[in-house]
Design a protein around this motif. Structure first.
Motif, mmCIF file in Angstrom:
data_model
loop_
_atom_site.group_PDB
_atom_site.id
_atom_site.type_symbol
_atom_site.label_atom_id
_atom_site.label_comp_id
_atom_site.label_asym_id
_atom_site.label_seq_id
_atom_site.Cartn_x
_atom_site.Cartn_y
_atom_site.Cartn_z
ATOM 1 N N VAL A 158 -5.840 -19.426 -5.251
ATOM 2 C CA VAL A 158 -6.114 -18.494 -4.257
ATOM 3 C C VAL A 158 -5.073 -17.830 -3.893
ATOM 4 O O VAL A 158 -3.895 -18.210 -3.702
ATOM 5 N N GLN A 159 -5.056 -16.527 -3.811
ATOM 6 C CA GLN A 159 -3.952 -15.770 -3.415
ATOM 7 C C GLN A 159 -4.495 -14.854 -2.170
ATOM 8 O O GLN A 159 -5.557 -14.819 -1.904
ATOM 9 N N HIS A 160 -3.426 -14.337 -1.376
ATOM 10 C CA HIS A 160 -3.671 -13.832 -0.146
ATOM 11 C C HIS A 160 -4.387 -14.677 0.990
ATOM 12 O O HIS A 160 -5.343 -14.227 1.404
ATOM 13 N N GLU A 161 -4.203 -15.743 0.784
ATOM 14 C CA GLU A 161 -5.110 -16.820 1.505
ATOM 15 C C GLU A 161 -4.684 -16.477 3.137
ATOM 16 O O GLU A 161 -5.837 -16.517 3.900
ATOM 17 N N PHE A 162 -3.669 -16.056 3.617
ATOM 18 C CA PHE A 162 -3.391 -15.759 4.920
ATOM 19 C C PHE A 162 -3.040 -14.221 5.107
ATOM 20 O O PHE A 162 -2.560 -13.962 6.327
ATOM 21 N N SER A 163 -3.572 -13.591 4.336
ATOM 22 C CA SER A 163 -3.320 -11.969 4.583
ATOM 23 C C SER A 163 -4.009 -11.396 5.517
ATOM 24 O O SER A 163 -3.713 -10.242 6.040
ATOM 25 N N THR A 164 -5.019 -11.846 6.292
ATOM 26 C CA THR A 164 -5.862 -11.389 7.368
ATOM 27 C C THR A 164 -5.084 -10.965 8.349
ATOM 28 O O THR A 164 -5.455 -10.167 9.441
ATOM 29 N N PHE A 165 -3.971 -11.665 8.433
ATOM 30 C CA PHE A 165 -2.929 -11.285 9.645
ATOM 31 C C PHE A 165 -2.420 -10.043 9.379
ATOM 32 O O PHE A 165 -1.898 -9.373 10.682
ATOM 33 N N SER A 166 -2.774 -9.273 8.228
ATOM 34 C CA SER A 166 -2.000 -7.826 8.215
ATOM 35 C C SER A 166 -3.122 -6.560 8.574
ATOM 36 O O SER A 166 -2.798 -5.833 8.310
ATOM 37 N N VAL A 167 -4.495 -7.205 8.770
ATOM 38 C CA VAL A 167 -5.390 -6.339 9.001
ATOM 39 C C VAL A 167 -5.158 -5.161 10.087
ATOM 40 O O VAL A 167 -4.532 -5.901 11.066
ATOM 41 N N GLY A 168 -5.127 -4.132 10.051
ATOM 42 C CA GLY A 168 -4.920 -3.081 10.867
ATOM 43 C C GLY A 168 -3.302 -2.408 10.176
ATOM 44 O O GLY A 168 -3.382 -1.119 10.641
ATOM 45 N N GLU A 169 -2.657 -3.092 9.732
ATOM 46 C CA GLU A 169 -1.594 -2.430 9.041
ATOM 47 C C GLU A 169 -1.820 -1.776 7.771
ATOM 48 O O GLU A 169 -1.282 -0.916 7.362
ATOM 49 N N ILE A 170 -2.591 -2.603 6.816
ATOM 50 C CA ILE A 170 -3.287 -2.146 5.599
ATOM 51 C C ILE A 170 -4.714 -2.012 5.691
ATOM 52 O O ILE A 170 -5.169 -2.910 6.581
ATOM 53 N N ALA A 171 -5.477 -1.586 4.588
ATOM 54 C CA ALA A 171 -6.745 -1.584 4.597
ATOM 55 C C ALA A 171 -7.323 -3.187 4.374
ATOM 56 O O ALA A 171 -6.653 -3.758 3.771
ATOM 57 N N SER A 172 -8.351 -3.347 5.493
ATOM 58 C CA SER A 172 -8.982 -4.807 5.377
ATOM 59 C C SER A 172 -9.426 -5.329 3.797
ATOM 60 O O SER A 172 -9.136 -6.558 3.947
ATOM 61 N N ILE A 173 -9.837 -4.472 3.445
ATOM 62 C CA ILE A 173 -10.000 -5.167 1.782
ATOM 63 C C ILE A 173 -8.837 -5.434 0.851
ATOM 64 O O ILE A 173 -8.898 -6.382 0.158
ATOM 65 N N ASP A 174 -7.907 -4.921 1.368
ATOM 66 C CA ASP A 174 -6.699 -5.206 0.703
ATOM 67 C C ASP A 174 -6.003 -6.743 1.117
ATOM 68 O O ASP A 174 -5.109 -7.182 0.631
ATOM 69 N N CYS A 175 -6.517 -7.134 2.185
ATOM 70 C CA CYS A 175 -6.196 -8.538 2.860
ATOM 71 C C CYS A 175 -7.231 -9.648 2.159
ATOM 72 O O CYS A 175 -6.998 -10.893 2.871
ATOM 73 N N TRP A 176 -8.335 -9.056 1.551
ATOM 74 C CA TRP A 176 -9.392 -10.150 1.473
ATOM 75 C C TRP A 176 -8.425 -11.529 0.309
ATOM 76 O O TRP A 176 -7.637 -10.944 -0.393
ATOM 77 N N PRO A 177 -8.917 -12.602 0.665
ATOM 78 C CA PRO A 177 -8.318 -13.699 -0.254
ATOM 79 C C PRO A 177 -8.924 -13.541 -1.666
ATOM 80 O O PRO A 177 -10.113 -12.943 -1.842
ATOM 81 N N GLU A 178 -8.155 -13.697 -2.681
ATOM 82 C CA GLU A 178 -8.707 -13.352 -4.224
ATOM 83 C C GLU A 178 -8.378 -14.981 -5.074
ATOM 84 O O GLU A 178 -7.541 -15.440 -4.668
ATOM 85 N N LEU A 179 -9.276 -14.966 -5.965
ATOM 86 C CA LEU A 179 -9.417 -16.038 -6.753
ATOM 87 C C LEU A 179 -8.828 -15.510 -8.206
ATOM 88 O O LEU A 179 -9.681 -14.566 -8.685
ATOM 89 N N TRP A 180 -7.767 -16.170 -8.606
ATOM 90 C CA TRP A 180 -7.296 -15.912 -9.920
ATOM 91 C C TRP A 180 -7.350 -17.241 -10.842
ATOM 92 O O TRP A 180 -7.090 -18.194 -10.585
ATOM 93 N N VAL A 181 -7.800 -16.802 -12.116
ATOM 94 C CA VAL A 181 -7.556 -18.002 -13.009
ATOM 95 C C VAL A 181 -6.219 -18.124 -13.737
ATOM 96 O O VAL A 181 -5.474 -16.853 -13.806
ATOM 97 N N LEU A 182 -5.746 -18.948 -13.899
ATOM 98 C CA LEU A 182 -4.089 -19.102 -14.348
ATOM 99 C C LEU A 182 -4.076 -18.614 -16.024
ATOM 100 O O LEU A 182 -3.044 -18.124 -16.112
#
Length: 102
Positions: A29-53
């Motif tokens: 999981v990437q951006h697991e804790f990015s929700t703290f940035s909401v307001g500074e950048i677009a909310s969709i850019d803060c969503w947690p993402e799942l990546w295959v290695l």
């Protein structure tokens, strides 16, 4: 690495991760804790993402995750009589009253 899933709800992203791990697809999981940035950048850019290695696992991951990414596809049955799609909870076709196949 390839991104295979994202959602605003971290619990859903973690559930997707569990599904992939159960299918032995290495992921993280990437951006697991990015929700703290909401307001500074677009909310969709803060969503947690799942990546295959491994890039080679991308298609397998998409197949495994189809159960959550396309739930309508998994919760319907098609009437053999009239070809109408019915919700899985229906025991008879709403269009022609034919019984749900076993």
């Amino acid at each position: 690495m390839k991104q295979v899933y994202t959602h605003s709800n971290l619990a859903l992203v973690n559930r997707a991760k569990e599904l992939l791990e159960g299918a032995e697809v290495p992921c993280k999981v990437q951006h697991e804790f990015s929700t703290f940035s909401v307001g500074e950048i677009a909310s969709i850019d803060c969503w947690p993402e799942l990546w295959v290695l491994n890039d080679a696992d991308e298609q397998r991951a998409i197949e495994v995750l189809s159960i959550i990414t396309d739930p309508a596809e998994h919760s319907q049955w098609q009437c053999p009589e009239c070809d109408e799609k019915n919700d899985d909870s229906f025991e008879i076709c709403w269009q022609c009253s034919h019984e749900k196949p076993a």
